[in-house]
Each structure stands twice: as C-alpha cells, then as structure tokens.
Design a protein around this motif. Structure first.
Motif, PDB file in Angstrom:
ATOM      1  N   ASP A   1      -2.519  -4.055 -34.540  1.00 17.01           N
ATOM      2  CA  ASP A   1      -3.610  -3.581 -35.389  1.00 17.01           C
ATOM      3  C   ASP A   1      -4.204  -2.271 -34.900  1.00 17.01           C
ATOM      4  O   ASP A   1      -5.296  -1.903 -35.299  1.00 17.01           O
ATOM      5  CB  ASP A   1      -4.721  -4.634 -35.462  1.00 17.01           C
ATOM      6  N   MET A   2      -3.491  -1.549 -34.031  1.00 12.17           N
ATOM      7  CA  MET A   2      -4.061  -0.343 -33.453  1.00 12.17           C
ATOM      8  C   MET A   2      -2.967   0.681 -33.169  1.00 12.17           C
ATOM      9  O   MET A   2      -1.884   0.335 -32.704  1.00 12.17           O
ATOM     10  CB  MET A   2      -4.786  -0.691 -32.152  1.00 12.17           C
ATOM     11  N   LEU A   3      -3.256   1.952 -33.481  1.00  8.33           N
ATOM     12  CA  LEU A   3      -2.382   3.067 -33.107  1.00  8.33           C
ATOM     13  C   LEU A   3      -3.053   3.816 -31.966  1.00  8.33           C
ATOM     14  O   LEU A   3      -4.247   4.122 -32.032  1.00  8.33           O
ATOM     15  CB  LEU A   3      -2.151   3.990 -34.300  1.00  8.33           C
ATOM     16  N   SER A   4      -2.283   4.106 -30.929  1.00  7.10           N
ATOM     17  CA  SER A   4      -2.836   4.741 -29.736  1.00  7.10           C
ATOM     18  C   SER A   4      -2.014   5.970 -29.378  1.00  7.10           C
ATOM     19  O   SER A   4      -0.774   5.931 -29.418  1.00  7.10           O
ATOM     20  CB  SER A   4      -2.846   3.749 -28.563  1.00  7.10           C
ATOM     21  N   VAL A   5      -2.699   7.068 -29.049  1.00  4.18           N
ATOM     22  CA  VAL A   5      -2.049   8.258 -28.512  1.00  4.18           C
ATOM     23  C   VAL A   5      -2.709   8.580 -27.175  1.00  4.18           C
ATOM     24  O   VAL A   5      -3.941   8.576 -27.059  1.00  4.18           O
ATOM     25  CB  VAL A   5      -2.146   9.449 -29.491  1.00  4.18           C
ATOM     26  N   ARG A   6      -1.883   8.816 -26.168  1.00  7.03           N
ATOM     27  CA  ARG A   6      -2.371   8.961 -24.794  1.00  7.03           C
ATOM     28  C   ARG A   6      -1.668  10.150 -24.138  1.00  7.03           C
ATOM     29  O   ARG A   6      -0.430  10.260 -24.209  1.00  7.03           O
ATOM     30  CB  ARG A   6      -2.079   7.667 -24.030  1.00  7.03           C
ATOM     31  N   VAL A   7      -2.452  11.021 -23.513  1.00  2.48           N
ATOM     32  CA  VAL A   7      -1.912  12.199 -22.826  1.00  2.48           C
ATOM     33  C   VAL A   7      -2.411  12.162 -21.381  1.00  2.48           C
ATOM     34  O   VAL A   7      -3.620  12.016 -21.135  1.00  2.48           O
ATOM     35  CB  VAL A   7      -2.348  13.509 -23.510  1.00  2.48           C
ATOM     36  N   VAL A   8      -1.478  12.282 -20.449  1.00  2.91           N
ATOM     37  CA  VAL A   8      -1.798  12.259 -19.018  1.00  2.91           C
ATOM     38  C   VAL A   8      -1.231  13.513 -18.382  1.00  2.91           C
ATOM     39  O   VAL A   8      -0.059  13.860 -18.618  1.00  2.91           O
ATOM     40  CB  VAL A   8      -1.218  11.005 -18.334  1.00  2.91           C
TER      41      VAL A   8
END
Length: 382
Positions: free
Chosen positions: A328-335
């Motif tokens: 139920d969730m879209l996630s975008v992550r930048v490290v």
C-alpha cells in the motif's frame, strides 16, 4: 435485459440479509476478544466491507473493493451496531419462517380437512374460509417483514458511512493542513522559478552573450585561420547552450516521466549523474502499487533534489537510488556517502517536502555530520 439485472440485484440483497445474520457469531467473537486482540475485529470489519461491496455490485479485486472504504472513527461502536442489526434481522427471519409454516399448515389443513398442529386445531376446524380470512393480513405482515429486512441491510450500509464520517475537529485540522500545504507549495513553486531564472541568467544568458561576442569578432576578422578558430568556438558555445537548455527543461519536467513512467525517468537520472550511482528498481509491476502521474512526479523530484544536493554540497563518492512498491506504499530512497549535514529546512528540500505532502506522502531526511545522507519519501498507493 432490465429484468435479469433487477432479479440479480434482488438476489444479492436477499443473500446480504442472510449474511448479516450469519455474521452474528463472528461479531460476538470480535467484540469479546477486543480487549486481548484487535485481529478478530479487523477480520469482522473486512468481512462487513466485502459483503456490502458484493451486495452493491461493486467491482472486487482480490476479494476487496477497488475503492477501499475510509477508516472508522469508532470501530467498537460500529461492530456493536452491526451486531444489533444482525440480531434484528435474525428475529425478522424467524418471524417470516413462523408465518410461512403457519400459512402452509392452514392451506394443508383446509385442503385435507385434517387437524392443524400449529393452532392445535381439530380436524375440520380450518377451512378455505379461514384461509381467505387470515391470508391477506398474513401477506401484509410478510411484506412488512421483508421491508424490515431491507431496512436492516440499509442501516448496516449507512452505519459504515456514518462511522467513517470525520468529526468536525478532524475536518478543521485537515483544512488547516491543506492551507499550510498550499502555502508551502506556492512558496516552493516561487522558489523553483527563481532557481530556474538564476540558471538561465547565470548559465544560458552568459553563454549567449559570449556567443554574440565571438560572432562579432568573427565578422571583424579577415577570413582565414583566426576566423575559423572563432567560428569553431562559436559552434562549441552553441552546443553548450543547447546542453544548458536541455538541463533546464529536464529540471522543469522530464518528458519521459509522462511517456515512459517513473522507472525510466530514474534510469535517465542515474545516467545523467556524474557520480557513480546504483539504481535498484522494484521488480514488481506498477499495478502492484498503482499511482497517478502527480505522485510519480513528486517521487522523481525527491530523487532529483537528493542527487542534486549530493553533487553540489556533500562531496559524495557514490550514490544509491532505490524504488520500492509495497502493498500500500510507494517509496523512493536516495543515499549518498558524503559528509552529511544536509538541512531539511533548506529551500530545496523544504520545497520538495511540500510537494510530497500535497500528494498525501511523507518525507524523511537523515543527515548526521560525517554522513551518510538518506532522503526517503513514501506515498500511498491509489
């Protein structure tokens, strides 16, 4: 074609009237187990939502309505109301069954002249005259009982709507939140416009001025080697201007985002990044967590802003971009592995945070001194 649809809808309502009675044990168990565990109550709520979705003829995917119902404010009270309506429907069904048995016994007694056990009437006491005398009132009572069942089902559906309606203080909080988000979005848009204006003024405009000077010098130069050098430099400036314009247009809105989707846009962002960047895309299809273009655009700009900050300020040597599509969730992550110390209240990140909030998402920035810097945004699926 209308008659089959009406018959099908009537059958659904009849099954619904039986099902709300069949759910009574489930509701009792859910209410009794509520102090110890909320799992039975969640299962009961899901069963009620599925029943109403099916009875209303709404499209169902994987057993659940395509448009999920709003959350309940008081689930315990809702379950209590559903239990009361289920007991009411059970009582009405019992009265209908008793009436049908009585009517059938009277008809059999009048036809055979035998005794009627329901009335404890001796043989010959119930005649066709008795059937004609009690038949019309019995039909009226049957009609009223069926109306009572339909009313119980209607009240069950209305209870779901009533208990999902937000309270006045919740609405006031939402209005305040939307007003604040709107102000932040307007401020972010104005800030982005100023950034674009600076990019054009400091980049493209300066190169155009340099190009005009080179062309003017070439016009005053005698044809020969010096003029060829000036024209070559002018061509290089034209190419640099085109590159700057593409960069500005990319920052405004990458065309492939609308054409090919978020995955392709992130791949292009990785390829345009001068630092070594690793991109992890979720192998699941977009249908696993459907989102609209506005949400995907916000997710892209989160990644773009994080990458831009890493390039300009963090002295990072490596980047990692990860896109995840959950249930139920879209996630975008930048490290990035830079020096950290990113300011979440800065104009860039705060503007992106407002864009995320406008899409009902949340954004988190973790950037301790010494790094690493983690920028992550989460968006609810449609």
């Amino acid at each position: 074609m209308a008659a089959p649809r009406v018959a099908h809808a009537a059958l659904r309502r009849a099954v619904e009237a039986v099902a709300i009675v069949a759910m009574v044990p489930l509701l009792v168990v859910a209410l009794l187990a509520l102090p110890a565990s909320s799992r039975p109550s969640r299962g009961a709520l899901e069963a009620v939502d599925r029943l109403h979705a099916w009875a209303d003829g709404r499209t169902v995917t994987d057993g659940l309505p395509t448009e999920p119902p709003r959350p309940l404010r008081r689930p315990t009270a809702f379950l209590g109301v559903q239990l009361g309506l289920g007991l009411l429907a059970a009582t009405i069904w019992a009265l209908i069954l008793l009436g049908l048995i009585t009517g059938a016994s009277m008809v059999v007694g009048a036809a055979t002249g035998g005794p009627v056990a329901v009335f404890e009437a001796p043989a010959g006491a119930v005649t066709w005259e008795s059937v004609l005398w009690f038949g019309p009132p019995g039909l009226v009572l049957l009609f009223l009982a069926l109306c009572g069942l339909a009313g119980a089902c209607w009240l069950s559906r209305r209870a779901r709507t009533a208990f999902s309606r937000p309270a006045a203080e919740d609405l006031e909080q939402q209005v305040r939140s939307l007003s604040t988000t709107l102000e932040d979005v307007v401020a972010a848009v104005d800030g982005e416009r100023r950034r674009i204006e600076r990019d054009i003024h400091d980049g493209v405009q300066q190169r155009v001025v340099a190009l005009s000077l080179l062309l003017a010098r070439a016009e005053r130069t005698v044809p020969g080697q010096d003029q060829d050098i000036l024209l070559g430099r002018a061509r290089d400036e034209v190419q640099a201007i085109l590159d700057d314009l593409r960069e500005v247009s990319w920052r405004l809105h990458p065309a492939m985002l609308a054409r090919d989707g978020l995955d392709a846009a992130l791949e292009a962002l990785r390829d345009r990044t001068t630092l070594p960047a690793v991109l992890h895309l979720d192998p699941r299809p977009r249908s696993a967590c459907p989102t609209d273009l506005a949400t995907e655009t916000a997710a892209f700009y989160v990644a773009s802003e994080a990458v831009s900050n890493a390039l300009k300020h963090s002295d990072a040597a490596r980047l990692e971009i990860r896109l995840t599509r959950g249930v139920d969730m879209l996630s975008v992550r930048v490290v990035d592995d830079g020096r950290g110390g990113a300011d979440p209240s800065g104009p860039g990140l705060s503007g992106i945070r407002s864009r995320v909030a406008a899409q009902r998402g949340t954004m988190q920035v973790i950037s301790p001194d010494g790094g690493p810097t983690i920028v992550e945004a989460r968006f609810p699926c449609a």
